[in-house]
Design an enzyme around this catalytic site. Structure first.
Site, short mmCIF file in Angstrom:
data_model
loop_
_atom_site.label_atom_id
_atom_site.label_comp_id
_atom_site.label_asym_id
_atom_site.label_seq_id
_atom_site.Cartn_x
_atom_site.Cartn_y
_atom_site.Cartn_z
N LYS A 1 4.54 4.04 5.78
CA LYS A 1 4.72 2.60 5.54
C LYS A 1 3.84 2.21 4.36
O LYS A 1 2.65 1.94 4.50
CB LYS A 1 4.36 1.77 6.77
CG LYS A 1 4.96 0.38 6.62
CD LYS A 1 4.03 -0.73 6.91
CE LYS A 1 3.16 -1.42 6.01
NZ LYS A 1 3.56 -2.07 4.83
N GLU B 1 -9.40 4.45 6.73
CA GLU B 1 -10.14 4.42 5.46
C GLU B 1 -10.18 2.98 5.00
O GLU B 1 -9.16 2.44 4.57
CB GLU B 1 -9.43 5.29 4.41
CG GLU B 1 -9.40 6.78 4.72
CD GLU B 1 -10.78 7.42 4.64
OE1 GLU B 1 -11.75 6.75 4.27
OE2 GLU B 1 -10.85 8.62 4.97
N CYS C 1 -11.74 0.73 -3.30
CA CYS C 1 -12.64 0.71 -2.14
C CYS C 1 -13.99 1.32 -2.49
O CYS C 1 -14.99 0.99 -1.88
CB CYS C 1 -12.00 1.47 -1.00
SG CYS C 1 -11.44 3.11 -1.51
N GLU D 1 -16.62 -7.53 0.43
CA GLU D 1 -15.84 -6.80 -0.56
C GLU D 1 -15.00 -7.79 -1.36
O GLU D 1 -14.20 -8.53 -0.80
CB GLU D 1 -14.93 -5.79 0.15
CG GLU D 1 -14.18 -4.91 -0.80
CD GLU D 1 -13.27 -3.93 -0.08
OE1 GLU D 1 -12.50 -4.36 0.79
OE2 GLU D 1 -13.33 -2.73 -0.40
P1 NAD Z 1 -4.32 -4.38 3.82
O1 NAD Z 1 -5.20 -3.96 4.93
O2 NAD Z 1 -3.95 -5.80 3.69
O3 NAD Z 1 -2.92 -3.58 3.91
C1 NAD Z 1 -2.88 -2.18 3.94
C2 NAD Z 1 -1.58 -1.74 4.58
O4 NAD Z 1 -1.58 -2.13 5.95
C3 NAD Z 1 -0.34 -2.38 3.96
O5 NAD Z 1 0.69 -1.43 3.92
C4 NAD Z 1 -0.03 -3.49 4.94
O6 NAD Z 1 1.32 -3.88 4.94
C5 NAD Z 1 -0.39 -2.83 6.25
N1 NAD Z 1 -0.62 -3.75 7.36
C6 NAD Z 1 -1.00 -5.06 7.31
N2 NAD Z 1 -1.10 -5.55 8.54
C7 NAD Z 1 -0.80 -4.55 9.40
C8 NAD Z 1 -0.73 -4.45 10.83
N3 NAD Z 1 -0.99 -5.48 11.63
N4 NAD Z 1 -0.39 -3.27 11.38
C9 NAD Z 1 -0.14 -2.20 10.60
N5 NAD Z 1 -0.17 -2.23 9.25
C10 NAD Z 1 -0.51 -3.39 8.65
O7 NAD Z 1 -5.01 -3.82 2.52
P2 NAD Z 1 -4.54 -4.01 1.01
O8 NAD Z 1 -4.81 -5.42 0.62
O9 NAD Z 1 -3.17 -3.45 0.81
O10 NAD Z 1 -5.55 -3.03 0.25
C11 NAD Z 1 -6.82 -3.40 -0.11
C12 NAD Z 1 -7.84 -2.96 0.94
O11 NAD Z 1 -7.73 -1.57 1.15
C13 NAD Z 1 -9.27 -3.19 0.52
O12 NAD Z 1 -10.03 -3.74 1.59
C14 NAD Z 1 -9.78 -1.80 0.21
O13 NAD Z 1 -11.16 -1.61 0.34
C15 NAD Z 1 -9.02 -0.97 1.14
N6 NAD Z 1 -8.96 0.40 0.65
C16 NAD Z 1 -9.67 1.38 1.28
C17 NAD Z 1 -9.65 2.67 0.79
C18 NAD Z 1 -10.40 3.80 1.45
O14 NAD Z 1 -10.02 4.94 1.25
N7 NAD Z 1 -11.42 3.55 2.25
C19 NAD Z 1 -8.90 2.97 -0.34
C20 NAD Z 1 -8.19 1.95 -0.95
C21 NAD Z 1 -8.21 0.67 -0.44
#
Ligand code: NAD
Length: 471
Positions: A170, A245, A279, A379
């Site tokens: 997804k 992550e 991140c 963040e």
């Molecule tokens: P997000 O958490 O909003 O979304 C990530 C994914 O989760 C998307 O595909 C989204 O549709 C899905 N999602 C949202 N709600 C959900 C739910 N209730 N159940 C299941 N899936 C759901 O994050 P984003 O805005 O896409 O990305 C930015 C964030 O990601 C930042 O906080 C960043 O730090 C983090 N990030 C972490 C890493 C790491 O490896 N630690 C790497 C890159 C980004």
């Protein structure tokens, strides 16, 4: 401009029209213009994808290491063959500066890294009289964010397949153009039907269906800490194995023996990586109190090395934020920094000069920041960096660890022993000394940066369960 409608998802080896009918606009963040639409998958599509992955599991989990390596090679070649289209898609839909070719090359690289890992991985081990078989955990749900769409899909897919799992992916709903190119590439590799399925849709629709599903025993999620916590709760009912992550607020510690010019450039580089939509971004720069003036002068001067602008210009280091929402979020943090008493050295609120359209932010450097301020704790995910001071080594470690997060840390020093000593006191999943990097080393966070590890053998273990056979 002709608009592209992405109205296919990928289930059981075929591009199919989703059962879901909701359409959403896709944007070019450099202009704010709509570039197309995506038709979202729904619960029915997700159920169909999970069923396909379940059907494909027995045959795929029985493949040999050699067969998996062969499949990963084909996937790597297919992804590499679409390099040009992928570069166009990350520029158009994510606004990634063209110099950030690593955003694309890392995707093919992820398959190569997992091939290397498999070549020396033992799926069978001996513990006393027991033979321990490392068995695939089953169907894996892979949920990815928008900030490095191609790599996250590739890395999670490569690892799951290497373990013998089949998957439902997804991807972020905001990355449909990139996902579409990626899916076409993966399809070209000719893997058996159902081994991987890709359903773009909303998190609380497609994501939730995956995280609640009894036929999915494993979730690998990359995204925000807030959503990670939701997934942790959702996955509790079926006791899924999880890798989360999540976010970070990584410190860059510049020790007093460091070469300040190069350390400051290194710290700014780690802070502005991927237009700070990373991140691992080093957003808290810790400098010795005794050399503050020198640090501020060097940092102010070197901000010019990181120009913001048109991402198609090779000189651009920092592109736009991915969305209007993200732009507003970053603006609110800049205002909050000022309200709480931090001093703007460079940048500030509003749009950069000459960039009235799109979601561009002025790269901003704050001084007089203390670690209790919001800009030092939360963040931001945009080009807003804070300079903090420390008195001595112990104080530097204390500030670095005084955070809810623990994903990454950076240390700059001319004394390798001293830097390693500091590194061993940091609560961070990875510590980079003077820019050091090893892709096969485990990646993941302490504290609220997540659970579990990815990459290399540590990542592969996450998709395996041990089975002890005793005679
Ligand atoms: P997000 O958490 O909003 O979304 C990530 C994914 O989760 C998307 O595909 C989204 O549709 C899905 N999602 C949202 N709600 C959900 C739910 N209730 N159940 C299941 N899936 C759901 O994050 P984003 O805005 O896409 O990305 C930015 C964030 O990601 C930042 O906080 C960043 O730090 C983090 N990030 C972490 C890493 C790491 O490896 N630690 C790497 C890159 C980004």
């Amino acid at each position: 401009m002709e608009q592209n409608v992405i109205d296919k998802i990928y289930i059981d080896g075929k591009f199919v029209t989703p059962h879901g009918t909701d359409l959403a606009d896709l944007f070019n963040p450099a202009t704010g213009q709509v570039i197309g639409q995506v038709q979202f998958a729904d619960e029915v599509d997700t159920e169909t994808a999970i069923a396909a992955a379940k059907r494909a599991l027995p045959a795929w989990s029985a493949t040999s290491t050699e067969e998996r390596i062969d499949a990963l090679r084909r996937l790597q070649a297919a992804v590499a063959a679409k390099r040009t289209e992928m570069l166009e898609a990350v520029l158009l839909e994510f606004g990634a500066p063209v110099r950030n070719e690593w955003l694309v090359d890392s995707a093919a690289g992820a398959f190569g890294d997992m091939i290397k890992t498999l070549e020396s991985f033992n799926f069978t081990r001996q513990v006393g009289t027991a033979t321990v078989q490392m068995a695939p955990v089953g169907v894996a749900g892979l949920i990815t964010p928008w900030n490095s769409n191609l790599f996250f899909i590739a890395d999670k897919l490569a690892t799951a397949l290497a373990a013998g799992c089949t998957v439902v992916i997804k991807p972020s709903e905001m990355s449909a153009t990139q996902t579409n190119v990626m899916t076409q590439a993966l399809h070209e590799a000719g893997l058996p039907n159902g081994v991987f399925n890709i359903v773009t849709g909303l998190g609380d629709v497609v994501g939730t269906t995956i995280t609640r599903h009894p036929d999915v025993p494993r979730i690998s999620f990359t995204g925000s800490t807030a959503v990670g916590k939701v997934i942790f709760r959702e996955a509790a009912d079926t006791l899924k194995s999880l890798t989360l992550e999540l976010g970070g607020k990584s410190p860059s510690i510049i020790l007093d023996d460091a070469d300040f010019e190069s350390a400051i450039v290194g710290a700014l580089f780690s802070g502005f990586v991927n237009s700070s939509q990373a991140c691992v971004a080093g957003t808290r720069i810790l400098v010795p109190e005794s050399r503050l003036d020198e640090a501020l002068a060097a940092a102010t001067a070197h901000m010019a090395d990181f120009p913001v602008g048109d991402p198609s210009d090779p000189a651009t280091a920092i592109g736009p934020m991915v969305s209007e929402r993200q732009w507003e979020r970053v603006q609110s943090y800049i205002c909050r920094g000022v309200e709480e008493g931090a001093r703007i050295l460079v940048g500030g609120p509003g749009r950069p000069e000459g960039l009235p359209d799109g979601y561009f932010v002025r790269p901003t450097l704050f001084a007089d920041v203390t670690n209790d301020m919001t800009i030092a704790r939360e963040e931001i995910f945009g080009p807003v960096l804070s300079i903090l001071t420390y008195r001595d080594e112990d104080h530097a470690v204390e500030i670095a660890n005084d955070t809810d997060y623990g994903l990454h840390a950076y240390v700059f020093s001319s004394d390798p022993e001293r830097a390693r000593r500091i590194a061993s006191r940091l609560q961070a999943g990875r510590v980079s000394i003077n820019g050091g990097y090893e892709p096969l080393s485990p990646f993941g966070g302490f504290k609220q940066s997540g659970i579990g590890r990815e990459y290399g053998a540590y990542g592969l273990e996450g998709f395996l369960e041990s089975r002890s056979v005793m005679q």
